[in-house]
Design an enzyme around this catalytic site. Structure first.
Site, mmCIF file in Angstrom:
data_model
loop_
_atom_site.group_PDB
_atom_site.id
_atom_site.type_symbol
_atom_site.label_atom_id
_atom_site.label_comp_id
_atom_site.label_asym_id
_atom_site.label_seq_id
_atom_site.Cartn_x
_atom_site.Cartn_y
_atom_site.Cartn_z
ATOM 1 N N LYS A 1 16.313 70.475 14.412
ATOM 2 C CA LYS A 1 15.988 71.125 15.688
ATOM 3 C C LYS A 1 16.354 72.611 15.652
ATOM 4 O O LYS A 1 15.621 73.468 16.150
ATOM 5 C CB LYS A 1 16.723 70.415 16.830
ATOM 6 C CG LYS A 1 16.554 71.044 18.194
ATOM 7 C CD LYS A 1 15.135 70.968 18.757
ATOM 8 C CE LYS A 1 15.043 71.716 20.079
ATOM 9 N NZ LYS A 1 13.716 71.721 20.661
ATOM 10 N N LYS B 1 21.126 79.647 23.604
ATOM 11 C CA LYS B 1 22.092 78.634 23.157
ATOM 12 C C LYS B 1 21.662 78.058 21.798
ATOM 13 O O LYS B 1 22.463 77.918 20.884
ATOM 14 C CB LYS B 1 22.145 77.549 24.245
ATOM 15 C CG LYS B 1 22.958 76.324 23.970
ATOM 16 C CD LYS B 1 22.186 75.057 23.658
ATOM 17 C CE LYS B 1 21.054 74.670 24.526
ATOM 18 N NZ LYS B 1 20.380 73.433 24.160
HETATM 19 N N1 LIG Z 1 12.882 72.469 28.664
HETATM 20 C C1 LIG Z 1 12.321 72.377 27.467
HETATM 21 O O1 LIG Z 1 11.164 72.786 27.252
HETATM 22 C C2 LIG Z 1 13.080 71.728 26.311
HETATM 23 C C3 LIG Z 1 12.368 71.395 25.147
HETATM 24 C C4 LIG Z 1 13.039 70.785 24.098
HETATM 25 C C5 LIG Z 1 14.404 70.543 24.184
HETATM 26 N N2 LIG Z 1 15.091 70.900 25.317
HETATM 27 C C6 LIG Z 1 16.535 70.616 25.357
HETATM 28 O O2 LIG Z 1 16.718 69.499 26.224
HETATM 29 C C7 LIG Z 1 17.957 69.613 26.923
HETATM 30 C C8 LIG Z 1 17.708 69.547 28.427
HETATM 31 O O3 LIG Z 1 16.872 70.646 28.783
HETATM 32 P P1 LIG Z 1 16.212 70.785 30.248
HETATM 33 O O4 LIG Z 1 15.236 71.903 30.138
HETATM 34 O O5 LIG Z 1 15.796 69.457 30.746
HETATM 35 O O6 LIG Z 1 17.502 71.290 31.068
HETATM 36 P P2 LIG Z 1 17.747 71.226 32.635
HETATM 37 O O7 LIG Z 1 16.459 71.298 33.371
HETATM 38 O O8 LIG Z 1 18.816 72.202 32.918
HETATM 39 O O9 LIG Z 1 18.323 69.728 32.860
HETATM 40 C C9 LIG Z 1 19.600 69.333 32.532
HETATM 41 C C10 LIG Z 1 20.002 68.176 33.438
HETATM 42 O O10 LIG Z 1 21.309 67.753 33.075
HETATM 43 C C11 LIG Z 1 22.069 67.561 34.244
HETATM 44 N N3 LIG Z 1 23.496 67.752 33.962
HETATM 45 C C12 LIG Z 1 24.137 68.866 33.528
HETATM 46 N N4 LIG Z 1 25.439 68.610 33.359
HETATM 47 C C13 LIG Z 1 25.628 67.309 33.721
HETATM 48 C C14 LIG Z 1 26.755 66.453 33.758
HETATM 49 N N5 LIG Z 1 27.962 66.870 33.413
HETATM 50 N N6 LIG Z 1 26.562 65.174 34.167
HETATM 51 C C15 LIG Z 1 25.343 64.711 34.513
HETATM 52 N N7 LIG Z 1 24.229 65.484 34.490
HETATM 53 C C16 LIG Z 1 24.379 66.756 34.092
HETATM 54 C C17 LIG Z 1 21.570 68.624 35.197
HETATM 55 O O11 LIG Z 1 21.950 68.254 36.510
HETATM 56 P P3 LIG Z 1 21.556 69.096 37.839
HETATM 57 O O12 LIG Z 1 20.332 68.395 38.340
HETATM 58 O O13 LIG Z 1 22.739 68.987 38.706
HETATM 59 O O14 LIG Z 1 21.285 70.521 37.390
HETATM 60 C C18 LIG Z 1 20.073 68.569 34.918
HETATM 61 O O15 LIG Z 1 19.434 67.568 35.693
HETATM 62 C C19 LIG Z 1 18.598 70.930 26.461
HETATM 63 O O16 LIG Z 1 19.520 70.685 25.430
HETATM 64 C C20 LIG Z 1 17.404 71.723 25.936
HETATM 65 O O17 LIG Z 1 17.796 72.684 24.958
HETATM 66 C C21 LIG Z 1 14.458 71.468 26.387
#
Ligand SMILES: NC(=O)c1ccc[n+]([C@@H]2O[C@H](COP(=O)([O-])OP(=O)(O)OC[C@H]3O[C@@H](n4cnc5c(N)ncnc54)[C@H](OP(=O)(O)O)[C@@H]3O)[C@@H](O)[C@H]2O)c1
EC number: 1.1.1.60
Length: 305
Positions: A179, A247
């Site tokens: 990744k 990150k």
């Molecule tokens: N977005 C993309 O296009 C993409 C593509 C590939 C990989 N990724 C990877 O996938 C991962 C998630 O990305 P995302 O874009 O989905 O991020 P995001 O929208 O910020 O979602 C993260 C989720 O995790 C929850 N969270 C954070 N801390 C927590 C805790 N301690 N306990 C329970 N829930 C918690 C957040 O809660 P809240 O609802 O309270 O904020 C949010 O719902 C990351 O590592 C990212 O690098 C993302």
């Protein structure tokens, strides 16, 4: 009966991934920091007559009720917290459980966490994804998996619901290594396309025409296709937040340092993503890297498809 699946982290990616699992008939146990998101998803499923989902109040509760647990969280400290904190996964993880972390985090931290999970008689896979929010919604993610073969086979039916290209790449941590490699290519591609667009625009050529021409030759790449509309309209709603890509390059650079591998272009784009954060653009899509080139060039392209 299929095992109950715990799902933690219902953000841009986790929400549609969990939804797809429910639509495929899996019974889910949901937890998210903002609990209303989990409640909304469970209610939606109930309204649509789908599989039942239970919302719980801590990661430990998820572990108590699930044979397989998935996390989709922002960063390494978030995953470490959910696994190890008081009321966390480890406290209640069942013997024989399978923990799958699909977040993008450090490979070194992943190996450390896997060791702690094994001490509980359970096992862990790292299974980060690429393909973005669109891939998550459409169930077409590319999933790169590190861990034992038998755990991979146990998780495969779930991966097949969430993704299309599913590859077991090696032992624990190697999913995260792949990744990091992926994130280097994506970041540097966005940077290259941004430079090309600003140069052409400053030279009086419409950006839409540039993407059209470049897409037909050796310069063609997926970034130009997937981010086309964002580049041309300059509306940078995420998608993938710039701060998360910053990150990811941090993870790649630490791995480079650990392995003695030089990553000069990655280091440069890492700094450009930091500029975005300092400018207040951290929550914009990573394609807003275009703004950095525009800003430094004193030139902004005219928006329009
Ligand atoms: N977005 C993309 O296009 C993409 C593509 C590939 C990989 N990724 C990877 O996938 C991962 C998630 O990305 P995302 O874009 O989905 O991020 P995001 O929208 O910020 O979602 C993260 C989720 O995790 C929850 N969270 C954070 N801390 C927590 C805790 N301690 N306990 C329970 N829930 C918690 C957040 O809660 P809240 O609802 O309270 O904020 C949010 O719902 C990351 O590592 C990212 O690098 C993302």
């Amino acid at each position: 009966m299929a095992e109950r699946i715990g799902f933690i982290g219902l953000g841009i990616m986790g929400m549609p991934m969990a939804k797809n699992l429910m639509e495929a008939g899996y019974e889910l146990v949901l937890y998210n920091r903002t609990l209303e998101k989990a409640e909304r998803l469970a209610e939606e499923a109930k309204r649509e007559g789908g599989t039942a989902a239970t919302v719980v109040r801590s990661p430990g509760e998820v572990a108590k009720r699930s044979g397989i647990i998935i996390t989709m969280l922002p960063d390494t400290p978030d995953v470490e917290r959910v696994v190890s904190e008081e009321g966390g996964l480890l406290e209640e993880m069942r013997e024989g459980a399978l923990y799958i972390d699909m977040s993008t985090i450090s490979p070194t931290a992943t190996r450390r966490l896997a060791g702690r999970v094994e001490e509980k008689g359970a096992s862990m896979l790292d299974a980060p994804v690429s393909g973005g929010d669109v891939g998550a919604r459409e169930g077409t993610l590319s999933i790169m998996v590190g861990g034992e073969e038998e755990d991979f086979e146990r998780a495969r039916p779930l991966f097949e619901v969430m993704g299309k290209t599913i590859t077991h790449v090696g032992p624990t941590g190697s999913g995260q290594v792949v990744k990091a490699a992926n994130q280097i290519v994506v970041a540097l591609s966005i940077e290259a396309v941004s430079e090309a667009l600003v140069l052409a625009s400053r030279g009086g050529v419409e950006p839409g025409k540039v993407l059209e021409v470049l897409s037909g030759g050796l310069a063609a790449n997926k970034v130009m296709e997937v981010k086309r509309e964002k580049f041309l309209t300059r509306s940078f709603e995420p998608g993938f937040r710039a701060e998360l890509h910053h990150k990811d390059l941090g993870i790649a650079l630490s791995a480079g340092r650990e392995y003695g591998v030089v990553l000069p272009a990655t280091a440069l784009v890492d700094q450009m993503l930091l500029i975005m954060k300092n400018k207040g653009w951290a929550s914009e899509d990573h394609s807003a890297l275009l703004r950095v080139i525009e800003d430094l060039s004193g030139h902004q392209e005219e928006p329009g498809l």
